[in-house]
Design an enzyme around this catalytic site. Sequence first.
Site, mmCIF file in Angstrom:
data_model
loop_
_atom_site.group_PDB
_atom_site.id
_atom_site.type_symbol
_atom_site.label_atom_id
_atom_site.label_comp_id
_atom_site.label_asym_id
_atom_site.label_seq_id
_atom_site.Cartn_x
_atom_site.Cartn_y
_atom_site.Cartn_z
ATOM 1 C CD GLN A 1 -2.885 -1.121 2.332
ATOM 2 O OE1 GLN A 1 -2.986 -0.313 3.083
ATOM 3 N NE2 GLN A 1 -3.811 -2.004 2.506
ATOM 4 C CG HIS B 1 -3.415 0.252 7.469
ATOM 5 N ND1 HIS B 1 -3.760 -0.370 8.758
ATOM 6 C CD2 HIS B 1 -4.177 -0.378 6.650
ATOM 7 C CE1 HIS B 1 -4.506 -1.379 8.277
ATOM 8 N NE2 HIS B 1 -4.691 -1.295 7.120
ATOM 9 C CD GLU C 1 -14.496 4.710 13.140
ATOM 10 O OE1 GLU C 1 -13.724 5.732 13.065
ATOM 11 O OE2 GLU C 1 -14.716 3.786 13.915
ATOM 12 C CE1 TYR D 1 -13.045 11.963 16.195
ATOM 13 C CE2 TYR D 1 -10.830 12.779 16.883
ATOM 14 C CZ TYR D 1 -12.030 13.028 16.506
ATOM 15 O OH TYR D 1 -12.578 14.309 16.731
ATOM 16 C CE1 TYR E 1 -10.961 -5.606 5.393
ATOM 17 C CE2 TYR E 1 -9.132 -5.227 6.599
ATOM 18 C CZ TYR E 1 -10.304 -4.721 5.757
ATOM 19 O OH TYR E 1 -10.411 -3.317 5.629
#
Length: 473
Positions: free
Chosen positions: A170, A240, A333, A343, A354
């Site tokens: 990623q 991420h 979210e 948060y 997953y």
Amino acid sequence: MLSAQAARVRTGKVADLYKENCASCHGDQMQGASAPSMLDDIWLNGGDDDSLARSIRNGFPDRGMPAWGALIPDKEIRAMVIYMREMRARNDSGQLTFAAPKDSVTASSALHSYQVNTWLDGVNEPWSMAFLPDGGALVTEKRGRLLRFGADRKVVGPIEGLPEIDNDSQAGLFEVLLHPRYAENGWVYLAFSDLTRNKDDQKVSITRVIRGRLKGQQFVDQQTIFAAKLEHYRKAGGVHFGGRLAFDRAGYLFFTIGDRSAMAEAQDITRPNGKVHRVHDDGRIPADNPFVGEPKAVESIWSYGHRNPQGLAFHPETGQLFDLEHGPRGGDELNLVERARNYGWPVISYGMNYDGSTLTTLTAKEGMEQPVVYWVPSLGVCGMNFYSGNEFPRWQNNLFIASLAAQELRRLEVVGGKVVYQEIIFKNLGRIRHVITGPDGALYVLLPSRIARVSAAPDKVASGHGATPPTKG
Ligand code: HEC
């Protein structure tokens, strides 16, 4: 009607748990057998998450529903509730079909008819885009190229002189954003996963923010806006990174870094990952940042407890900051981001892992913020943009969100920090990484190998695409 998140239910541990323990009475697809259906949204004992967990835990032994509390741990009961929501959404989606819009064919939505046309072809996984005052544009590709296009949409060429970029998994080149006073100062901001080596000579990376100026094909005058300490870099590649940038009206730069799959570090203010950050446009730390002066704190942190915020945008009227977080399975979210707030990731979440195993039983906790809205099943959310243009008057200040897995462009009406309405504008054109408003008022949607332009078409009677009511949360 719930939303059309067709066939997005994976299998995994929770599915096995259901098959082994529940299917014999509730049906192999939850359609009901000797025990009631779980797809019809008719609940005799309460349909909110807590009531469903209670029904499973305590059962109704006198009416034939065993109490599972002693056999199935709370965490897995929580996963079961998420799975029931997914199955319900999948069942509903069978009633809605979304044909992918074709170039130059008018499609309708609740408030506007529109057309989708290919605006730019031949790009590879575009991640972000910024229009230049000369009518051209800059486009980042995830693999690490920064492309410059002229007003004629011809590529001027990949910009040279960028730092070394990790593009494994990623990782990659993320946001490109112009300084709000670009016309005067020429600053172009980039976020990317910086590739370097640690003391043991292993390749490591983390999100870094720089700015520089365009000089022909070159990226010159480079300055570092944010760099993590070497000990906070993690093994190159992986997941991420966040990587989204946004300026507020006062000229502060906000940016996101994902948790880099070190979940617990999202709660640790001495680490830069899992955070929304705030700096001056030149990278200096504002004196009023919330953790300035705290021992070992990363002083650019503005808020924490985030998983992978890949969307970041200010409401054009209220100036409120929102982030869009790619969550775990069932835990995407939208958050209203405020100074110093937590948060909750990974302590609280509406999602599960997953593979269908549980992450946490908690969806709420004292001192942790609730999302404005969350999506079960997940959409795989990425970038977003509040619409502010002349092309679509009735979409003014609406929030458009891009999704990868669900391949949806969604429109959200956000009033007073709450989402009051959601609509799928279109889906099935491929994974959508980002959406921005162009200077011409059209929406530009970043697809896997092209950028599509969504422009207004003469209104006709609405048909086809269904509207979705607000997701709870
Ligand atoms: C032996 C049959 C049987 C099995 C096995 C079973 N259930 Fe049930 N379940 C029932 C019956 C019968 C009811 C209806 C009880 C009533 O009258 O309210 C029920 C009710 C429920 C309810 C409440 C529904 C409502 O309308 O409020 C939930 C939730 C539920 N079951 C989930 C599960 C889950 C999850 C499993 C597996 C872990 C499971 N059940 C296994 C028979 C079963």
